[in-house]
Design a protein around this motif. Structure first.
Motif, PDB file in Angstrom:
ATOM      1  N   UNK A  18       0.833  -1.200   0.000  1.00 30.80           N
ATOM      2  CA  UNK A  18       0.000   0.000   0.000  1.00 30.80           C
ATOM      3  C   UNK A  18       0.870   1.255   0.000  1.00 30.80           C
ATOM      4  N   UNK A  19       0.361   2.300  -0.650  1.00 27.71           N
ATOM      5  CA  UNK A  19       1.117   3.534  -0.817  1.00 27.71           C
ATOM      6  C   UNK A  19       1.644   4.107   0.495  1.00 27.71           C
ATOM      7  N   UNK A  73      -8.340  12.673   1.672  1.00 26.83           N
ATOM      8  CA  UNK A  73      -8.227  12.742   0.213  1.00 26.83           C
ATOM      9  C   UNK A  73      -7.630  11.443  -0.318  1.00 26.83           C
ATOM     10  N   UNK A  74      -8.322  10.786  -1.253  1.00 25.68           N
ATOM     11  CA  UNK A  74      -7.806   9.533  -1.806  1.00 25.68           C
ATOM     12  C   UNK A  74      -6.464   9.721  -2.512  1.00 25.68           C
ATOM     13  N   UNK A  75      -5.634   8.704  -2.402  1.00 21.41           N
ATOM     14  CA  UNK A  75      -4.384   8.594  -3.146  1.00 21.41           C
ATOM     15  C   UNK A  75      -3.338   9.658  -2.811  1.00 21.41           C
ATOM     16  N   UNK A  76      -3.367  10.228  -1.630  1.00 23.80           N
ATOM     17  CA  UNK A  76      -2.326  11.193  -1.269  1.00 23.80           C
ATOM     18  C   UNK A  76      -1.309  10.617  -0.290  1.00 23.80           C
ATOM     19  N   UNK A  77      -1.548   9.412   0.212  1.00 24.70           N
ATOM     20  CA  UNK A  77      -0.614   8.814   1.168  1.00 24.70           C
ATOM     21  C   UNK A  77       0.780   8.671   0.566  1.00 24.70           C
ATOM     22  N   UNK A  78       0.849   8.484  -0.742  1.00 26.71           N
ATOM     23  CA  UNK A  78       2.141   8.353  -1.421  1.00 26.71           C
ATOM     24  C   UNK A  78       2.947   9.640  -1.449  1.00 26.71           C
TER      25      UNK A  78
END
Length: 118
Positions: A18-19, A73-78
């Motif tokens: 996972x990111x 916010x989706x997909x910002x962990x990366x």
């Protein structure tokens, strides 16, 4: 019996695709820590935009940090960043979660192996 949080966190740190976990591995490497030998004592939400964490490196140094990203916010962990990185080796006994840290020290796998001659 369920595993201790530091066992679960360390497993995720070392293996998850996972990111968030990939990013945390990269950020720890930037701090000079090897994710393959680092024990992640805890990592948990501590506000809307960050998670609080503590880890122990291969040499037994203890660090605390905030992993900052917009968790809503989706997909910002990366794109998470580390803030408030602190070496708390000399003071962890007087800080948050000393029992978890001491238990993680006891649990942590040995970082080096000694080969004895046959």
């Amino acid at each position: 019996m369920s595993q201790a949080v530091y066992v679960q966190n360390t497993h995720l740190l070392r293996t998850s695709s996972f990111d968030l976990w990939k990013r945390l591995r990269s950020l720890l490497e930037d701090q000079g820590l090897d994710p393959a030998t680092t024990v992640l004592v805890n990592l948990f939400p501590d506000g809307g935009d960050h998670e609080f964490g503590q880890c122990i490196d291969e040499d037994g140094r203890v660090y605390s940090f905030d992993l900052v990203y917009d968790r809503e916010t989706p997909k910002v962990a990366g794109r998470a960043v580390l803030r408030n990185w602190a070496d708390i080796t000399d003071t962890w006994q007087q800080r948050s979660f000393p029992d978890e840290i001491v238990n993680a020290f006891i649990w942590r796998p040995p970082s080096r192996k000694t080969a004895l001659p046959a």
